[in-house]
Design a protein around this motif. Structure first.
Motif, mmCIF file in Angstrom:
data_model
loop_
_atom_site.group_PDB
_atom_site.id
_atom_site.type_symbol
_atom_site.label_atom_id
_atom_site.label_comp_id
_atom_site.label_asym_id
_atom_site.label_seq_id
_atom_site.Cartn_x
_atom_site.Cartn_y
_atom_site.Cartn_z
ATOM 1 N N ARG A 29 0.831 -1.204 0.000
ATOM 2 C CA ARG A 29 0.000 0.000 0.000
ATOM 3 C C ARG A 29 0.863 1.250 0.000
ATOM 4 O O ARG A 29 1.839 1.327 0.739
ATOM 5 C CB ARG A 29 -0.888 0.046 1.252
ATOM 6 C CG ARG A 29 -1.814 -1.123 1.415
ATOM 7 C CD ARG A 29 -2.639 -1.015 2.674
ATOM 8 N NE ARG A 29 -1.760 -0.924 3.861
ATOM 9 C CZ ARG A 29 -2.200 -0.723 5.083
ATOM 10 N NH1 ARG A 29 -3.476 -0.577 5.326
ATOM 11 N NH2 ARG A 29 -1.362 -0.655 6.095
ATOM 12 N N MET A 36 -4.664 5.443 2.207
ATOM 13 C CA MET A 36 -4.175 4.760 1.020
ATOM 14 C C MET A 36 -4.616 5.473 -0.268
ATOM 15 O O MET A 36 -5.763 5.861 -0.407
ATOM 16 C CB MET A 36 -4.690 3.314 1.008
ATOM 17 C CG MET A 36 -4.115 2.461 -0.101
ATOM 18 S SD MET A 36 -4.524 0.711 0.061
ATOM 19 C CE MET A 36 -6.271 0.747 -0.358
ATOM 20 N N MET A 39 -2.568 0.759 -4.342
ATOM 21 C CA MET A 39 -2.327 -0.581 -3.837
ATOM 22 C C MET A 39 -1.755 -1.414 -4.981
ATOM 23 O O MET A 39 -2.289 -1.406 -6.085
ATOM 24 C CB MET A 39 -3.608 -1.227 -3.314
ATOM 25 C CG MET A 39 -3.367 -2.588 -2.701
ATOM 26 S SD MET A 39 -4.828 -3.289 -1.905
ATOM 27 C CE MET A 39 -5.785 -3.751 -3.331
#
Length: 121
Positions: A29, A36, A39
């Motif tokens: 991440r 976030m 990813m």
């Protein structure tokens, strides 16, 4: 398309970015203050993907333009896109998507944090 390592290097040039590996997701991440924006992982069959936060209208446009762009895998399908690493998405477009994802998350941070990263502190 860029490799996952190249994508990480590109992201780390942005202010406040840190990466970690989430074992239970088997994914890396990229975050700003624990929020976030990217990813790097795989789909159910292990095929490599990169997932990015995206404005819902723009997310849909990307999906229509590129076969390798699909609704966010394991993520909110409205606000995230996943891009297959073996797709024909040009590097320039991928970098644009990364930049947009970073900006969306940056804008969600408190004003003080936004200023800190925009001023290069």
């Amino acid at each position: 398309m860029m490799t996952q390592k190249q994508i990480q290097v590109y992201c780390l040039k942005k202010k406040g970015v840190a990466f970690d590996y989430k074992e239970e997701w088997q994914a890396t991440r990229g975050q700003i203050e624990n929020k976030m924006f990217i990813m790097l992982g795989g789909d159910q069959s292990g095929k490599p993907i990169v997932s990015l936060k995206c404005d819902p209208l723009l997310a849909e446009a990307y999906r229509k333009e590129y076969d390798g762009v699909v609704p966010g895998y394991y993520l909110n399908k409205m606000h995230w896109n996943s891009i297959y690493m073996d797709s024909a998405v040009p590097n320039e477009k991928l970098m644009e998507m990364i930049d947009l994802s970073y900006e969306l998350v940056l804008k969600s941070l408190p004003k003080k944090s936004q200023q800190k990263y925009r001023n290069g502190e």
